[in-house]
Design a protein around this motif. Structure first.
Motif, PDB file in Angstrom:
ATOM      1  N   LEU A   1       0.191   7.617   7.266  1.00 24.49           N
ATOM      2  CA  LEU A   1      -0.506   6.635   6.435  1.00 24.49           C
ATOM      3  C   LEU A   1      -0.247   5.224   6.954  1.00 24.49           C
ATOM      4  O   LEU A   1      -1.163   4.407   7.034  1.00 24.49           O
TER       5      LEU A   1
ATOM      6  N   ILE B   1      -5.961   1.017  -1.842  1.00 30.57           N
ATOM      7  CA  ILE B   1      -4.763   1.777  -2.211  1.00 30.57           C
ATOM      8  C   ILE B   1      -3.909   1.005  -3.208  1.00 30.57           C
ATOM      9  O   ILE B   1      -3.409   1.567  -4.173  1.00 30.57           O
TER      10      ILE B   1
ATOM     11  N   LEU C   1      -6.049   8.427  -0.287  1.00 29.03           N
ATOM     12  CA  LEU C   1      -5.328   7.374   0.426  1.00 29.03           C
ATOM     13  C   LEU C   1      -6.022   7.034   1.737  1.00 29.03           C
ATOM     14  O   LEU C   1      -5.872   5.925   2.253  1.00 29.03           O
TER      15      LEU C   1
ATOM     16  N   CYS D   1       0.834  -1.211   0.000  1.00 31.65           N
ATOM     17  CA  CYS D   1       0.000   0.000   0.000  1.00 31.65           C
ATOM     18  C   CYS D   1       0.863   1.253   0.000  1.00 31.65           C
ATOM     19  O   CYS D   1       0.567   2.222  -0.719  1.00 31.65           O
TER      20      CYS D   1
ATOM     21  N   ALA E   1       1.002   4.050  -2.787  1.00 30.76           N
ATOM     22  CA  ALA E   1       0.738   5.441  -2.409  1.00 30.76           C
ATOM     23  C   ALA E   1       1.837   6.365  -2.941  1.00 30.76           C
ATOM     24  O   ALA E   1       1.544   7.447  -3.466  1.00 30.76           O
TER      25      ALA E   1
END
Length: 153
Positions: free
Chosen positions: A32, A92, A76, A9, A13
């Motif tokens: 995140l 994502i 996100l 992920c 991202a």
């Protein structure tokens, strides 16, 4: 979410941000990562507490708000307006386009599941919004539900 899933992920991202001309800075990535590892939606203050517990330097709440807003604009994370909390996007690492999200929120245990809205349903909602003289800003839908576990008890 497992370590490999989190890393996939984060890699996705970074790629998304790069393609969009955005920067996923170290702090944004750390926030995140916290969101991806969280088992439930987090408020900005919960994010600050988690971040400060593991970082060398404390983050003020206003920085967390700015970072969460950035992550939301980059698709996100999603803001759950009904709870004033944020949750990592469950798509994502997907490379295909997605429709609008529906968030199924258990009113008892607060578990949240993100599911994609059928394009046909989204078009119908957009038509209703337009007929009423409104313009849709964010097409996500939050539904109060009972998860399978809570509905059995």
């Amino acid at each position: 979410m497992g370590v490999q899933e989190v890393q996939a992920c984060l890699d996705s991202a970074h790629q998304r941000c790069s393609e969009s001309g955005l920067r996923l800075t170290q702090k944004r990535e750390q926030i995140l990562r916290l969101m991806l590892e969280a088992e439930a939606p987090l408020s900005p203050y919960e994010v600050v507490d988690l971040y400060n517990a593991q970082a060398e330097q404390n983050m003020p709440p206003n920085s967390a708000y700015r970072i969460l807003d950035f992550l939301a604009e980059a698709n996100l994370v999603h803001k759950l307006n009904s709870a004033n909390k944020y949750i990592a996007c469950s798509h994502i690492a997907c490379s295909h386009p997605h429709s609008a999200s529906q968030f199924l929120i258990c009113s008892q245990c607060k578990t949240v599941k993100e599911v994609m809205m059928e394009p046909k349903l989204l078009k119908e909602i957009q038509k209703n919004v337009s007929s009423a003289g409104f313009k849709m800003r964010h097409p996500s839908v939050e539904l109060e539900c009972l998860c399978g576990e809570c509905s059995e008890s």
